[in-house]
Design an enzyme around this catalytic site. Structure first.
Site, mmCIF file in Angstrom:
data_model
loop_
_atom_site.group_PDB
_atom_site.id
_atom_site.type_symbol
_atom_site.label_atom_id
_atom_site.label_comp_id
_atom_site.label_asym_id
_atom_site.label_seq_id
_atom_site.Cartn_x
_atom_site.Cartn_y
_atom_site.Cartn_z
ATOM 1 N N ARG A 100 0.819 -1.213 0.000
ATOM 2 C CA ARG A 100 0.000 0.000 0.000
ATOM 3 C C ARG A 100 0.850 1.260 0.000
ATOM 4 O O ARG A 100 0.603 2.195 0.754
ATOM 5 C CB ARG A 100 -0.923 -0.004 1.222
ATOM 6 C CG ARG A 100 -1.908 -1.148 1.183
ATOM 7 C CD ARG A 100 -2.865 -1.074 2.327
ATOM 8 N NE ARG A 100 -3.756 -2.226 2.320
ATOM 9 C CZ ARG A 100 -4.559 -2.533 3.292
ATOM 10 N NH1 ARG A 100 -4.597 -1.786 4.389
ATOM 11 N NH2 ARG A 100 -5.336 -3.592 3.215
ATOM 12 N N CYS A 101 1.824 1.289 -0.847
ATOM 13 C CA CYS A 101 2.795 2.382 -0.920
ATOM 14 C C CYS A 101 2.670 3.035 -2.293
ATOM 15 O O CYS A 101 2.286 2.390 -3.266
ATOM 16 C CB CYS A 101 4.197 1.787 -0.728
ATOM 17 S SG CYS A 101 5.577 2.917 -0.974
ATOM 18 N N GLY A 102 3.015 4.304 -2.372
ATOM 19 C CA GLY A 102 3.026 4.970 -3.664
ATOM 20 C C GLY A 102 3.993 4.321 -4.640
ATOM 21 O O GLY A 102 3.852 4.449 -5.856
ATOM 22 N N THR A 133 4.420 1.005 -4.778
ATOM 23 C CA THR A 133 3.991 -0.376 -4.990
ATOM 24 C C THR A 133 3.976 -0.782 -6.462
ATOM 25 O O THR A 133 4.303 -1.926 -6.778
ATOM 26 C CB THR A 133 2.624 -0.630 -4.318
ATOM 27 O OG1 THR A 133 2.783 -0.417 -2.907
ATOM 28 C CG2 THR A 133 2.122 -2.040 -4.556
#
Length: 164
Positions: free
Chosen positions: A36-38, A40
């Site tokens: 859930r990371c920018g 990803t």
């Protein structure tokens, strides 16, 4: 640093292993990952590298971590399902670990001692930091999170450790 390959890890499926077992003693790109990371979407490029270089004796190893703003909150099953369904990940992954601080996994205690291209060693800055290892477990390059997996400098480091 060749004993880096003998550091005990646990697979995402909960099986004990070593980095050597996960890589088959082949050159590898070790990456701390999060769902859930920018950053990803880098999973797509990581899988593309696995597909491109796998037959040449190379593997990507994903290491989930939830230390950066809780961006990997899922269970092992949720992480595996997300990676498989969303990005078609086929490369090996470990259980979720800490990469910084007192609880840092021994693998990252060792990897973070390696300086990046600017000569800076130390803590992992964010998700998707990358290390290129040769087949003996020597770290030959470290790339910070903003460097995409298929950047020319990452590709050059991978090419430099591929067999013959």
């Amino acid at each position: 640093m060749s004993d880096l390959l003998d550091v005990p890890v646990t697979t995402l499926q909960g099986e004990p292993a070593t980095l050597r077992e996960l890589t088959g003693g082949r050159p590898a790109l070790v990456v701390n990952v999060a769902s859930r990371c920018g950053l990803t979407p880098q999973y797509a490029a990581l899988e593309a590298l696995q597909e491109e270089y796998g037959s040449r004796g190379f593997t990507v190893v994903g290491v989930p971590c939830n230390q950066f703003m809780g961006q990997e909150p899922g269970t092992a099953e949720e992480i595996e399902e997300f990676c498989s369904a969303t990005y078609g990940v086929t490369f090996p992954m470990t259980e979720k670990v800490e990469v910084n601080g007192e609880g840092a996994h021994p693998l990252f205690q060792r990897l973070t001692a390696t300086p990046d291209l600017d000569g800076a060693a130390g803590d992992v800055q964010w998700n998707f930091e990358k290390w290129v290892l040769d087949g003996t477990g020597e770290v030959v390059a470290r790339f910070r999170p903003q460097t995409v997996p298929d950047a020319p400098e990452v590709r050059a480091a991978i090419e430099s450790v591929l067999p013959g």
